[in-house]
Design a protein around this motif. Structure first.
Motif, mmCIF file in Angstrom:
data_model
loop_
_atom_site.group_PDB
_atom_site.id
_atom_site.type_symbol
_atom_site.label_atom_id
_atom_site.label_comp_id
_atom_site.label_asym_id
_atom_site.label_seq_id
_atom_site.Cartn_x
_atom_site.Cartn_y
_atom_site.Cartn_z
ATOM 1 N N VAL A 1 0.881 -1.291 -0.159
ATOM 2 C CA VAL A 1 -0.038 -0.066 -0.077
ATOM 3 C C VAL A 1 0.878 1.143 -0.024
ATOM 4 C CG1 VAL A 1 -1.596 1.218 1.403
ATOM 5 C CG2 VAL A 1 -2.005 -1.145 1.211
ATOM 6 N N LEU A 2 0.590 2.118 -0.938
ATOM 7 C CA LEU A 2 1.379 3.449 -0.972
ATOM 8 C C LEU A 2 0.783 4.589 -0.346
ATOM 9 C CD1 LEU A 2 2.157 2.898 -4.833
ATOM 10 C CD2 LEU A 2 3.063 1.587 -2.935
ATOM 11 N N PHE A 3 1.212 4.989 0.646
ATOM 12 C CA PHE A 3 0.780 6.229 1.631
ATOM 13 C C PHE A 3 1.875 6.431 2.554
ATOM 14 C CE2 PHE A 3 -1.186 7.521 5.571
ATOM 15 C CZ PHE A 3 -2.189 8.615 4.983
ATOM 16 N N PRO A 4 1.983 7.828 2.719
ATOM 17 C CA PRO A 4 1.059 8.929 2.347
ATOM 18 C C PRO A 4 1.639 9.504 1.026
ATOM 19 C CG PRO A 4 2.715 9.445 4.021
ATOM 20 C CD PRO A 4 2.972 8.407 3.715
ATOM 21 N N VAL A 5 2.807 9.089 0.491
ATOM 22 C CA VAL A 5 3.091 9.491 -0.975
ATOM 23 C C VAL A 5 3.248 8.338 -1.804
ATOM 24 C CG1 VAL A 5 4.484 11.571 -0.138
ATOM 25 C CG2 VAL A 5 5.584 9.202 -0.342
ATOM 26 N N VAL A 6 2.960 8.643 -3.158
ATOM 27 C CA VAL A 6 3.262 7.689 -4.188
ATOM 28 C C VAL A 6 4.562 8.093 -4.835
ATOM 29 C CG1 VAL A 6 2.249 6.686 -6.410
ATOM 30 C CG2 VAL A 6 0.876 7.084 -4.287
ATOM 31 N N GLY A 7 5.298 7.113 -5.039
ATOM 32 C CA GLY A 7 6.711 7.166 -5.885
ATOM 33 C C GLY A 7 7.734 7.977 -4.825
ATOM 34 N N SER B 1 -1.131 11.117 -0.719
ATOM 35 C CA SER B 1 -1.441 10.646 -1.900
ATOM 36 C C SER B 1 -1.653 8.975 -1.416
ATOM 37 C CB SER B 1 -0.350 10.485 -3.085
ATOM 38 O OG SER B 1 0.039 11.720 -3.498
ATOM 39 N N ILE B 2 -2.413 8.333 -2.457
ATOM 40 C CA ILE B 2 -2.780 6.891 -1.779
ATOM 41 C C ILE B 2 -2.636 5.948 -3.283
ATOM 42 C CG2 ILE B 2 -5.107 7.157 -2.544
ATOM 43 C CD1 ILE B 2 -3.833 4.946 0.211
ATOM 44 N N PHE C 1 6.257 -11.524 -12.749
ATOM 45 C CA PHE C 1 5.069 -10.685 -12.069
ATOM 46 C C PHE C 1 4.793 -9.820 -13.269
ATOM 47 C CE2 PHE C 1 8.516 -9.108 -9.510
ATOM 48 C CZ PHE C 1 8.368 -7.461 -9.889
ATOM 49 N N LEU C 2 3.675 -9.058 -13.184
ATOM 50 C CA LEU C 2 3.519 -7.667 -13.680
ATOM 51 C C LEU C 2 2.550 -6.861 -12.972
ATOM 52 C CD1 LEU C 2 3.596 -5.719 -16.276
ATOM 53 C CD2 LEU C 2 1.214 -6.792 -16.634
ATOM 54 N N CYS C 3 3.010 -5.608 -12.180
ATOM 55 C CA CYS C 3 2.262 -4.692 -11.482
ATOM 56 C C CYS C 3 1.415 -4.022 -12.187
ATOM 57 C CB CYS C 3 3.226 -4.000 -10.714
ATOM 58 S SG CYS C 3 4.198 -4.871 -9.314
ATOM 59 N N ILE C 4 -0.031 -3.759 -11.865
ATOM 60 C CA ILE C 4 -0.756 -2.954 -12.118
ATOM 61 C C ILE C 4 -1.318 -1.937 -11.370
ATOM 62 C CG2 ILE C 4 -3.085 -2.535 -13.472
ATOM 63 C CD1 ILE C 4 -0.996 -3.907 -15.394
ATOM 64 N N GLU C 5 -0.850 -0.795 -11.169
ATOM 65 C CA GLU C 5 -0.724 0.284 -10.022
ATOM 66 C C GLU C 5 -1.652 1.397 -10.031
ATOM 67 O OE1 GLU C 5 3.277 0.962 -8.787
ATOM 68 O OE2 GLU C 5 3.969 -0.613 -10.225
ATOM 69 N N PRO C 6 -3.168 1.268 -9.691
ATOM 70 C CA PRO C 6 -3.685 2.620 -9.827
ATOM 71 C C PRO C 6 -3.222 3.483 -8.689
ATOM 72 C CG PRO C 6 -5.183 0.617 -9.434
ATOM 73 C CD PRO C 6 -3.642 0.097 -9.069
ATOM 74 N N TRP C 7 -3.351 4.761 -8.973
ATOM 75 C CA TRP C 7 -2.526 5.738 -8.285
ATOM 76 C C TRP C 7 -3.531 6.993 -8.078
ATOM 77 C CZ3 TRP C 7 2.822 6.091 -10.797
ATOM 78 C CH2 TRP C 7 3.544 4.908 -10.699
ATOM 79 N N GLN C 8 -3.292 7.607 -6.992
ATOM 80 C CA GLN C 8 -3.930 8.964 -6.656
ATOM 81 C C GLN C 8 -2.678 9.722 -6.192
ATOM 82 O OE1 GLN C 8 -5.385 11.772 -7.402
ATOM 83 N NE2 GLN C 8 -7.519 10.994 -7.170
ATOM 84 N N ILE D 1 -0.971 16.037 -5.652
ATOM 85 C CA ILE D 1 -1.097 16.005 -4.031
ATOM 86 C C ILE D 1 -2.691 16.104 -3.963
ATOM 87 C CG2 ILE D 1 -0.911 18.254 -3.305
ATOM 88 C CD1 ILE D 1 0.469 14.884 -1.724
ATOM 89 N N LEU D 2 -3.389 15.389 -2.871
ATOM 90 C CA LEU D 2 -4.445 15.565 -2.415
ATOM 91 C C LEU D 2 -4.606 16.173 -1.134
ATOM 92 C CD1 LEU D 2 -6.363 12.282 -3.327
ATOM 93 C CD2 LEU D 2 -6.469 14.427 -4.472
ATOM 94 N N VAL D 3 -5.406 16.949 -0.827
ATOM 95 C CA VAL D 3 -5.681 17.639 0.285
ATOM 96 C C VAL D 3 -6.778 17.691 1.324
ATOM 97 C CG1 VAL D 3 -5.569 19.834 1.705
ATOM 98 C CG2 VAL D 3 -3.673 19.501 -0.307
ATOM 99 N N LEU D 4 -6.794 17.151 2.562
ATOM 100 C CA LEU D 4 -8.161 16.953 3.236
ATOM 101 C C LEU D 4 -8.120 17.812 4.240
ATOM 102 C CD1 LEU D 4 -8.306 13.065 3.999
ATOM 103 C CD2 LEU D 4 -9.882 14.444 2.617
ATOM 104 N N ASP D 5 -9.594 18.505 4.209
ATOM 105 C CA ASP D 5 -9.717 19.376 5.661
ATOM 106 C C ASP D 5 -9.692 18.669 6.709
ATOM 107 O OD1 ASP D 5 -9.688 21.809 4.088
ATOM 108 O OD2 ASP D 5 -11.801 21.396 3.418
ATOM 109 N N GLN D 6 -9.784 19.416 7.799
ATOM 110 C CA GLN D 6 -9.925 18.707 9.315
ATOM 111 C C GLN D 6 -11.333 17.917 9.289
ATOM 112 O OE1 GLN D 6 -9.731 21.479 12.597
ATOM 113 N NE2 GLN D 6 -9.892 19.642 14.153
ATOM 114 N N GLY D 7 -11.176 16.656 9.712
ATOM 115 C CA GLY D 7 -12.268 15.821 9.924
ATOM 116 C C GLY D 7 -13.058 15.200 8.630
#
Length: 282
Positions: free
Chosen positions: A46-52, A137-138, A239-246, A264-270
């Motif tokens: 799992v790629l979080f909080p950054v991708v790449g 990011s996720i 193997f082959l990786c298929i990687e959906p990214w935000q 990058i995505l940005v979430l407000d508090q809550g």
């Protein structure tokens, strides 16, 4: 701890370490590759909080400098089992003293796996429990089994006839792009495609692709609301990786400011962000 879910002849196994998918079975065939450390030691991190990769493996918030390795830290921590049924399981990860050193935000990352007949649905719920805005990011990174010759496989995209590849150099975007022309929406696979690292597509018209083996449908991966896609393997790897990214890696000329990072995505508090993708066994 390994958690198994099952449904009508299909089963999946997820490791609480990283909430990582390790098996996806139909008739005793595992669609997720079996680890061979000579190639790679992961199956579906799992790629979080950054991708790449971040430039210099670091980023800034105001005057603060923080270090963060490629793809973030979620894969390195043990998740709690939040909820479990016969055909589903949800894992949860919250901030801890170690994460706060590298990512100074209170958060909860929930990852749900549900088997619906021949399809595994993977859902992500990211909640900002911090005071103020939270950047993130996720992404997913499942490695699918290549059984036999790599060249026997191909990818069929839902709507794309041409793909725009954003090229990587030392893990960062170089600013160069190249077009990949498809043959009737189809990309035949060969290892030379990956000589310059992963294929990265920031935008696609397609919402799903189908993996063919010897021209027969093998797997279908539906990206849902993930706008970007990475495709990756290693020389001669089964193997082959298929990687959906935000989100995705930094550019070579990035300024390091995380709130200004492209993708990058940005979430407000809550606030909670939701995303999902699905793997259908054909």
């Amino acid at each position: 701890m390994k958690i198994e879910i099952q449904n009508q002849g299909f089963s999946a196994e997820i490791n609480s370490l990283g909430a990582e998918l390790t098996r996806l079975d139909q008739n005793n065939f595992n669609y997720i590759w079996t680890v061979d450390k000579a190639f790679w030691d992961k199956t579906s991190p799992v790629l979080f909080p950054v991708v790449g990769k971040l430039k210099n493996d670091s980023y800034t918030i105001d005057d603060g400098l923080f270090s963060l390795s490629r793809h973030g830290f979620a894969r390195d921590f043990d998740f709690e089992v939040h909820q479990k049924t016969e055909n589903s399981v949800t894992f949860s990860l919250r901030e801890n003293p170690q994460t706060l050193l590298h990512y100074p935000f209170a958060f909860e990352l929930q990852i749900g796996y549900t088997l619906l007949q021949n399809t595994l649905v993977i859902e992500y719920f990211i909640t900002n429990n911090a005071a103020g805005k939270m950047p993130f990011s996720i992404g997913a990174h499942p490695a699918f089994t290549i059984d036999g010759a790599f060249e026997d496989y191909a990818l069929v995209f839902e709507n794309d006839q041409e793909l725009l590849r954003h090229e990587l150099e030392n893990g960062l975007f170089s600013g160069k792009t190249s077009a990949i022309l498809l043959q009737d929406k189809t990309l035949p696979l060969h290892y030379s495609l990956f000589e310059k690292d992963a294929l990265v597509f920031k935008k696609l018209k397609s919402k799903y692709l189908t993996i063919l083996k010897n021209n027969n449908p093998f797997l279908k991966v539906t990206f849902g609301n993930f706008p970007s896609l990475g495709i990756w393997t290693k020389p001669d790897a089964p193997f082959l990786c298929i990687e959906p990214w935000q989100g995705y890696a930094d550019a070579a000329d990035a300024n390091g400011a995380i709130f200004e990072k492209e993708g990058i995505l940005v979430l407000d508090q809550g606030q909670t962000y939701k995303a999902s993708f699905a793997i259908e066994m054909l």
